[in-house]
Design an enzyme around this catalytic site. Structure first.
Site, PDB file in Angstrom:
ATOM      1  N   ASP A   1       1.862   1.476  -1.149  1.00 16.47           N
ATOM      2  CA  ASP A   1       3.019   1.505  -1.870  1.00 16.47           C
ATOM      3  C   ASP A   1       2.711   0.600  -3.232  1.00 16.47           C
ATOM      4  O   ASP A   1       3.696   0.454  -3.996  1.00 16.47           O
ATOM      5  CB  ASP A   1       4.253   0.505  -1.147  1.00 16.47           C
ATOM      6  CG  ASP A   1       4.088  -0.687  -0.640  1.00 16.47           C
ATOM      7  OD1 ASP A   1       2.866  -1.155  -0.920  1.00 16.47           O
ATOM      8  OD2 ASP A   1       4.738  -1.403  -0.307  1.00 16.47           O
ATOM      9  N   SER A   2       1.228   0.227  -3.498  1.00 11.51           N
ATOM     10  CA  SER A   2       1.286  -0.195  -4.730  1.00 11.51           C
ATOM     11  C   SER A   2       1.342   0.548  -5.986  1.00 11.51           C
ATOM     12  O   SER A   2       1.079   0.099  -6.923  1.00 11.51           O
ATOM     13  CB  SER A   2      -0.495  -0.880  -4.740  1.00 11.51           C
ATOM     14  OG  SER A   2      -1.238   0.333  -4.027  1.00 11.51           O
TER      15      SER A   2
ATOM     16  N   ASP B   1       1.690   4.038   3.742  1.00 12.08           N
ATOM     17  CA  ASP B   1       2.442   2.831   3.815  1.00 12.08           C
ATOM     18  C   ASP B   1       3.737   2.896   3.688  1.00 12.08           C
ATOM     19  O   ASP B   1       4.530   3.336   2.644  1.00 12.08           O
ATOM     20  CB  ASP B   1       1.999   2.307   2.333  1.00 12.08           C
ATOM     21  CG  ASP B   1       1.722   0.506   2.311  1.00 12.08           C
ATOM     22  OD1 ASP B   1       1.869   0.016   3.294  1.00 12.08           O
ATOM     23  OD2 ASP B   1       1.432  -0.026   1.353  1.00 12.08           O
TER      24      ASP B   1
ATOM     25  N   GLU C   1       3.844  -3.881   6.869  1.00 10.31           N
ATOM     26  CA  GLU C   1       3.530  -5.363   6.668  1.00 10.31           C
ATOM     27  C   GLU C   1       4.205  -6.292   7.281  1.00 10.31           C
ATOM     28  O   GLU C   1       5.454  -6.274   7.800  1.00 10.31           O
ATOM     29  CB  GLU C   1       3.865  -5.740   5.366  1.00 10.31           C
ATOM     30  CG  GLU C   1       2.793  -4.852   4.071  1.00 10.31           C
ATOM     31  CD  GLU C   1       3.244  -5.536   2.919  1.00 10.31           C
ATOM     32  OE1 GLU C   1       3.930  -6.425   2.429  1.00 10.31           O
ATOM     33  OE2 GLU C   1       2.954  -4.694   1.835  1.00 10.31           O
TER      34      GLU C   1
ATOM     35  N   GLU D   1      -4.960  -9.320   4.064  1.00 12.64           N
ATOM     36  CA  GLU D   1      -4.988  -9.376   2.515  1.00 12.64           C
ATOM     37  C   GLU D   1      -4.869 -11.046   2.078  1.00 12.64           C
ATOM     38  O   GLU D   1      -4.145 -11.891   2.477  1.00 12.64           O
ATOM     39  CB  GLU D   1      -3.707  -8.803   2.031  1.00 12.64           C
ATOM     40  CG  GLU D   1      -3.617  -8.845   0.440  1.00 12.64           C
ATOM     41  CD  GLU D   1      -2.674  -7.825  -0.223  1.00 12.64           C
ATOM     42  OE1 GLU D   1      -2.117  -6.771   0.472  1.00 12.64           O
ATOM     43  OE2 GLU D   1      -2.717  -7.622  -1.475  1.00 12.64           O
TER      44      GLU D   1
HETATM   45  O1  KIV Z   1      -0.118  -1.035  -1.257  1.00  8.35           O
HETATM   46  C1  KIV Z   1      -1.369  -0.955  -0.983  1.00  8.35           C
HETATM   47  O2  KIV Z   1      -1.897  -0.434  -1.706  1.00  8.35           O
HETATM   48  C2  KIV Z   1      -1.810  -1.990  -0.070  1.00  8.35           C
HETATM   49  C3  KIV Z   1      -3.320  -2.012  -0.033  1.00  8.35           C
HETATM   50  C4  KIV Z   1      -3.430  -3.324  -1.044  1.00  8.35           C
HETATM   51  C5  KIV Z   1      -3.907  -2.842   1.251  1.00  8.35           C
HETATM   52  O3  KIV Z   1      -1.232  -2.204   1.022  1.00  8.35           O
END
Ligand code: KIV
Length: 260
Positions: A43-44, A82, A113, A177
């Site tokens: 979700d980044s 994610d 998460e 993280e």
């Molecule tokens: O959303 C993402 O890219 C992540 C990574 C930073 C592990 O959760």
């Protein structure tokens, strides 16, 4: 070409480092599929692709679109989706939404998460055959600042317990993280599932980075990111040369036109 399975990922713990990067699109996924054990549709993408301030703004439907694109473009890597913020508030919602993700995108697993607080949700999902990757330490969906975790005894204990509970709840792997090195080592040495570190040291069983940070396409360059290329510069140079050519009528040339 042998498909990377969850079983193979788990077997790598203590044997072979696990490679993971994020991908959000077809062209990038196709490249990663040749090399990475795991591709994370993170979700980044909220910040990286859409210029959002935090991952909290990322919509479920947006993630689904990217999940589909990535999964369709891969054959070998394990693709992890994610789960965005607010899509796993309780175990029933989490089951409904993760099931939807796996059905619509065909991804191989989901990532959630949180530690102790969501372990009952992870347990419910894994009991119902939804493969889950955990995520402890810095939790971007619940944190407004990018701060190193595990610097004091309280946090260390909390993160260690988070990782243990996520592992007991049936997750097959766990992202750690942005935590201090010795805590990442302690977790890795004391849980039975692989740890995938991002800013969490070489002692983790594998590593993950956000692709755009790693290739120099984003402006985010904290200490834990190693830049392997400067794609932004390459794009800039190409765009500059293209504009120059158009203005000088050098493009299109005879190579680029169709004669009747
Ligand atoms: O959303 C993402 O890219 C992540 C990574 C930073 C592990 O959760």
């Amino acid at each position: 070409m042998q498909k990377v399975t969850i079983k193979k990922i788990v077997k790598k713990k203590g044997n072979q480092p696990i490679t993971c990067l994020t991908a959000y699109s077809k062209p990038v996924a196709e490249i990663l599929d040749k090399y990475c054990d795991i591709i994370l549709v993170g979700d980044s993408l909220g910040m990286v692709l859409y210029g959002m301030k935090t991952t909290k703004e990322v919509k479920f439907d947006t993630m689904i679109l990217h999940g589909k694109a990535v999964k369709k473009s891969t054959k070998r890597s394990l693709v992890v989706f994610d789960m965005p913020y607010n899509t796993y508030k309780n175990k029933h919602e989490a089951y409904k939404n993760t099931k939807k993700v796996l059905n619509l995108t065909n991804c191989d697993a989901v990532k959630l998460e949180g530690g102790k607080k969501i372990s009952h949700i992870i347990k419910h999902l894994t009991k119902n055959r939804i493969p889950v990757m955990g995520h402890v330490g810095l939790l971007p969906q619940y944190s407004n600042s990018f701060k190193l975790k595990g610097k004091n005894a309280f946090q260390r204990k909390q993160i260690f317990e988070d990782a243990k509970t996520v592992s007991y709840a049936g997750a097959f792997a766990i992202v750690i993280e942005c935590v201090v090195e010795d805590l990442a080592k302690k977790i890795t040495d004391n849980i039975s599932i692989p740890t995938i570190g991002i800013g969490a040291s070489k002692y983790c069983d594998g590593q993950v980075l956000v692709i755009d940070d790693m290739i120099g396409l984003s402006n985010f360059s904290p200490k834990f990111v190693k830049r392997y290329s400067n794609v932004k510069k390459i794009i800039e140079k190409s765009v500059k040369n293209y504009c120059k050519d158009v203005k000088k009528r050098k493009f299109p040339s005879f190579h680029n036109v169709y004669k009747s």
